[in-house]
Design a protein around this motif. Sequence first.
Motif, PDB file in Angstrom:
ATOM      1  N   THR A  49      46.396  39.587  38.228  1.00  0.00           N
ATOM      2  CA  THR A  49      47.848  39.683  38.069  1.00  0.00           C
ATOM      3  C   THR A  49      48.195  40.250  36.707  1.00  0.00           C
ATOM      4  O   THR A  49      47.390  40.195  35.780  1.00  0.00           O
ATOM      5  N   ASP A  50      49.399  40.775  36.618  1.00  0.00           N
ATOM      6  CA  ASP A  50      49.877  41.351  35.358  1.00  0.00           C
ATOM      7  C   ASP A  50      50.833  40.352  34.732  1.00  0.00           C
ATOM      8  O   ASP A  50      51.894  40.056  35.285  1.00  0.00           O
ATOM      9  N   SER A  51      50.466  39.807  33.586  1.00  0.00           N
ATOM     10  CA  SER A  51      51.279  38.764  32.957  1.00  0.00           C
ATOM     11  C   SER A  51      52.580  39.311  32.382  1.00  0.00           C
ATOM     12  O   SER A  51      53.552  38.574  32.244  1.00  0.00           O
ATOM     13  N   SER A  52      52.614  40.590  32.082  1.00  0.00           N
ATOM     14  CA  SER A  52      53.838  41.150  31.506  1.00  0.00           C
ATOM     15  C   SER A  52      54.925  41.340  32.558  1.00  0.00           C
ATOM     16  O   SER A  52      56.097  41.418  32.226  1.00  0.00           O
ATOM     17  N   LYS A  53      54.547  41.419  33.831  1.00  0.00           N
ATOM     18  CA  LYS A  53      55.537  41.646  34.893  1.00  0.00           C
ATOM     19  C   LYS A  53      55.709  40.420  35.769  1.00  0.00           C
ATOM     20  O   LYS A  53      56.082  40.517  36.930  1.00  0.00           O
ATOM     21  N   ASN A  54      55.373  39.271  35.262  1.00  0.00           N
ATOM     22  CA  ASN A  54      55.629  37.999  35.917  1.00  0.00           C
ATOM     23  C   ASN A  54      55.039  37.926  37.338  1.00  0.00           C
ATOM     24  O   ASN A  54      55.737  38.005  38.328  1.00  0.00           O
ATOM     25  N   MET A  55      53.757  37.801  37.400  1.00  0.00           N
ATOM     26  CA  MET A  55      53.002  37.510  38.619  1.00  0.00           C
ATOM     27  C   MET A  55      52.957  38.651  39.635  1.00  0.00           C
ATOM     28  O   MET A  55      52.832  38.412  40.816  1.00  0.00           O
ATOM     29  N   THR A  56      53.049  39.886  39.253  1.00  0.00           N
ATOM     30  CA  THR A  56      52.794  40.988  40.176  1.00  0.00           C
ATOM     31  C   THR A  56      51.325  41.361  40.050  1.00  0.00           C
ATOM     32  O   THR A  56      50.727  41.244  38.979  1.00  0.00           O
ATOM     33  N   THR A  57      50.734  41.789  41.143  1.00  0.00           N
ATOM     34  CA  THR A  57      49.303  42.105  41.124  1.00  0.00           C
ATOM     35  C   THR A  57      49.074  43.501  40.569  1.00  0.00           C
ATOM     36  O   THR A  57      49.900  44.403  40.741  1.00  0.00           O
ATOM     37  N   VAL A  58      47.934  43.643  39.943  1.00  0.00           N
ATOM     38  CA  VAL A  58      47.513  44.943  39.426  1.00  0.00           C
ATOM     39  C   VAL A  58      47.012  45.749  40.621  1.00  0.00           C
ATOM     40  O   VAL A  58      46.329  45.211  41.501  1.00  0.00           O
ATOM     41  N   PRO A  59      47.328  47.035  40.701  1.00  0.00           N
ATOM     42  CA  PRO A  59      46.855  47.839  41.839  1.00  0.00           C
ATOM     43  C   PRO A  59      45.325  47.794  41.975  1.00  0.00           C
ATOM     44  O   PRO A  59      44.595  47.773  40.985  1.00  0.00           O
ATOM     45  N   GLY A  60      44.876  47.769  43.221  1.00  0.00           N
ATOM     46  CA  GLY A  60      43.439  47.664  43.506  1.00  0.00           C
ATOM     47  C   GLY A  60      42.635  48.817  42.924  1.00  0.00           C
ATOM     48  O   GLY A  60      41.479  48.646  42.525  1.00  0.00           O
ATOM     49  N   SER A  61      43.224  49.992  42.866  1.00  0.00           N
ATOM     50  CA  SER A  61      42.493  51.140  42.328  1.00  0.00           C
ATOM     51  C   SER A  61      42.155  50.950  40.849  1.00  0.00           C
ATOM     52  O   SER A  61      41.071  51.336  40.399  1.00  0.00           O
ATOM     53  N   GLN A  62      43.078  50.309  40.110  1.00  0.00           N
ATOM     54  CA  GLN A  62      42.799  50.045  38.692  1.00  0.00           C
ATOM     55  C   GLN A  62      41.703  48.988  38.535  1.00  0.00           C
ATOM     56  O   GLN A  62      40.845  49.118  37.663  1.00  0.00           O
ATOM     57  N   VAL A  63      41.761  47.955  39.381  1.00  0.00           N
ATOM     58  CA  VAL A  63      40.734  46.904  39.318  1.00  0.00           C
ATOM     59  C   VAL A  63      39.375  47.500  39.678  1.00  0.00           C
ATOM     60  O   VAL A  63      38.361  47.232  39.013  1.00  0.00           O
TER      61      VAL A  63
END
Length: 184
Positions: A49-63
């Motif tokens: 998850t991205d803590s700066s955007k309050n619980m939105t997931t990071v895109p799978g391609s970046q992970v």
Amino acid sequence: YAWDVNEEYLFKAMVAFAMRRYSSKTTTQISNVLLCNVTDRVSFWFVVTDSSKNMTTVPGSQVEAAIRMNRNRINSAFLLSDKTLQFLKISSTLSPPVEPSTPVWLIVFGVVLCLIVAGIVFLVFAGIQQRKKKNKESTERENLEEKGEVTKTIENGIPCETLDLKAGHINGVFAADDERFTSL
């Protein structure tokens, strides 16, 4: 080894490390990596998850890109390899086969050519030395004949005396045969 809470923490830390290295941001924390459906066979899926955007997931391609970039560090942390630590949908990072800088046939050709050249050089030098040896023997024999010395030579494996050319030599077989011709 047993998969327990400490191993899960290490995995979360390694994923957070990979995300920080990939995105060059220091916002990814261990708490941003969530493990779901953990089984006894150590099979699970995870979400970052991205803590700066309050619980939105990071895109799978970046992970996927972050894990692919730091896969060797993750494998090393768990003392595993790409065959034992498998990420679905992320291709393994096996190194490509090593290509030598020169083709193998060229190396073999060079070795064979060197052996042939070495053989030719050996034969040439052996022939030169043999010719020098023959010339030396013939000049020694000529010197002895000029001096008139009697020497022992070997012909057909039998030692013989050479003729004394200055004094001459009378063949004893014909010396006693004075009566070759019968008198009339």
